[in-house]
Design a protein around this motif. Sequence first.
Motif, PDB file in Angstrom:
ATOM      1  N   ASN A   2     -10.892   5.972  -4.128  1.00 35.43           N
ATOM      2  CA  ASN A   2      -9.925   4.694  -4.416  1.00 35.43           C
ATOM      3  C   ASN A   2      -8.934   5.029  -5.243  1.00 35.43           C
ATOM      4  O   ASN A   2      -7.685   4.857  -5.456  1.00 35.43           O
ATOM      5  CB  ASN A   2     -10.719   3.506  -4.653  1.00 35.43           C
ATOM      6  N   GLU A   3      -9.594   5.487  -6.559  1.00 38.16           N
ATOM      7  CA  GLU A   3      -8.734   6.154  -7.893  1.00 38.16           C
ATOM      8  C   GLU A   3      -7.713   7.065  -7.648  1.00 38.16           C
ATOM      9  O   GLU A   3      -6.778   7.154  -8.244  1.00 38.16           O
ATOM     10  CB  GLU A   3      -9.629   6.307  -8.861  1.00 38.16           C
ATOM     11  N   ASN A   6       0.017   5.003  -0.947  1.00 41.85           N
ATOM     12  CA  ASN A   6      -1.536   5.428  -0.858  1.00 41.85           C
ATOM     13  C   ASN A   6      -1.676   6.032   0.769  1.00 41.85           C
ATOM     14  O   ASN A   6      -1.078   5.953   1.655  1.00 41.85           O
ATOM     15  CB  ASN A   6      -2.123   4.131  -0.771  1.00 41.85           C
ATOM     16  N   PHE A  57     -14.035  -2.964   0.106  1.00 39.35           N
ATOM     17  CA  PHE A  57     -12.572  -2.790   0.450  1.00 39.35           C
ATOM     18  C   PHE A  57     -12.043  -3.956   1.353  1.00 39.35           C
ATOM     19  O   PHE A  57     -12.684  -4.943   1.674  1.00 39.35           O
ATOM     20  CB  PHE A  57     -12.464  -1.497   1.412  1.00 39.35           C
ATOM     21  N   LYS A  62       0.655   9.056   2.900  1.00 42.54           N
ATOM     22  CA  LYS A  62       1.216   8.446   1.821  1.00 42.54           C
ATOM     23  C   LYS A  62       2.755   7.680   2.139  1.00 42.54           C
ATOM     24  O   LYS A  62       3.286   6.775   1.433  1.00 42.54           O
ATOM     25  CB  LYS A  62       1.524   9.260   0.540  1.00 42.54           C
ATOM     26  N   LEU A 116      -4.030   5.723   3.856  1.00 46.14           N
ATOM     27  CA  LEU A 116      -4.700   4.442   4.406  1.00 46.14           C
ATOM     28  C   LEU A 116      -5.627   5.248   5.479  1.00 46.14           C
ATOM     29  O   LEU A 116      -5.344   6.064   6.208  1.00 46.14           O
ATOM     30  CB  LEU A 116      -3.569   3.591   4.887  1.00 46.14           C
ATOM     31  N   HIS A 168     -14.414   4.830   0.112  1.00 44.57           N
ATOM     32  CA  HIS A 168     -13.391   3.833  -0.540  1.00 44.57           C
ATOM     33  C   HIS A 168     -13.700   4.175  -2.136  1.00 44.57           C
ATOM     34  O   HIS A 168     -12.949   4.012  -2.912  1.00 44.57           O
ATOM     35  CB  HIS A 168     -13.568   2.490  -0.179  1.00 44.57           C
ATOM     36  N   ARG A 208      -6.957   4.080   0.441  1.00 43.40           N
ATOM     37  CA  ARG A 208      -7.174   2.495   0.796  1.00 43.40           C
ATOM     38  C   ARG A 208      -7.689   2.532   2.078  1.00 43.40           C
ATOM     39  O   ARG A 208      -7.125   2.811   3.263  1.00 43.40           O
ATOM     40  CB  ARG A 208      -5.852   1.671   0.682  1.00 43.40           C
ATOM     41  N   LEU A 242      -8.929   0.005   5.030  1.00 45.71           N
ATOM     42  CA  LEU A 242      -8.530  -1.328   5.380  1.00 45.71           C
ATOM     43  C   LEU A 242      -9.134  -1.653   6.660  1.00 45.71           C
ATOM     44  O   LEU A 242      -9.043  -1.214   7.704  1.00 45.71           O
ATOM     45  CB  LEU A 242      -6.876  -1.458   5.673  1.00 45.71           C
ATOM     46  N   TYR A 294       0.982  -1.429   0.072  1.00 50.01           N
ATOM     47  CA  TYR A 294      -0.259  -0.043   0.073  1.00 50.01           C
ATOM     48  C   TYR A 294       0.706   1.120   0.087  1.00 50.01           C
ATOM     49  O   TYR A 294       0.274   2.422   0.217  1.00 50.01           O
ATOM     50  CB  TYR A 294      -0.934   0.056   1.025  1.00 50.01           C
TER      51      TYR A 294
END
Length: 158
Positions: free
Chosen positions: A53-54, A25, A90, A133, A27, A49, A58, A60, A22
Motif C-alpha cells: 500500500n505505501e 497507483n 482495503f 499507474k 490497482l 494491500h 490499491r 479494490l 487512484y
Amino acid sequence: MSSVYDYAVQKPNGENISLEEYRGNVLLIVNTATKCGLSGQFKDLETLHQTYNEQGLRVLGFPCNQFLHQEPVTDDEMSAVCERNFGVTFPLFKKIKVNGPDTEPLFQHLKSYARGNFVKDIKWNFTKFLVDKNGHVVKRYAPKTSPKEIEKDIQQLL
C-alpha cells in the motif's frame, strides 16, 4: 485509449467515487463474494494491500452476487463480514454485476481489455484485473489464481 480513471463507482453507502482518485497507483481490481469457496483469498489480498500500500498498490474489491448467490447480504453487512472474518481493510464497493446487460461499466471496460480464456465474460468470483499507474489494464487472472502468484507482476509495476 480510455482508462479506469474514466469511471466512477459507488461505495457501499451509495456515495459516488471517481477512480481518478487512484491515479498514479497500481490497482488490483477483484470481484468478491464472502460465501464463495475462494473467500480465503481475502486474506491474501489483504496481505498484498498491507505489504504494498505505501508503495502505491490499491486493492479494490467489488462484491458480486451473480455466481450461485454467494454474496447474499446487504452492502453494509458485507463490509462488516469482510472486516470481521477476513481482516479486510482495503476498499470494498457497492455490490455490482460483472456479466449481462446490467454489467458495471468499469467491468465492461476491464473485460474489453483483458479477455478470459476463450470468452470475455467473467466465469466466477475472485477474477482479478491488474491495472498500471496510467489506468491501463495489464493482465487478467483466473479466480483460482492465488493473489500470492500475482505479487511479482505487482512488484514490476510499482
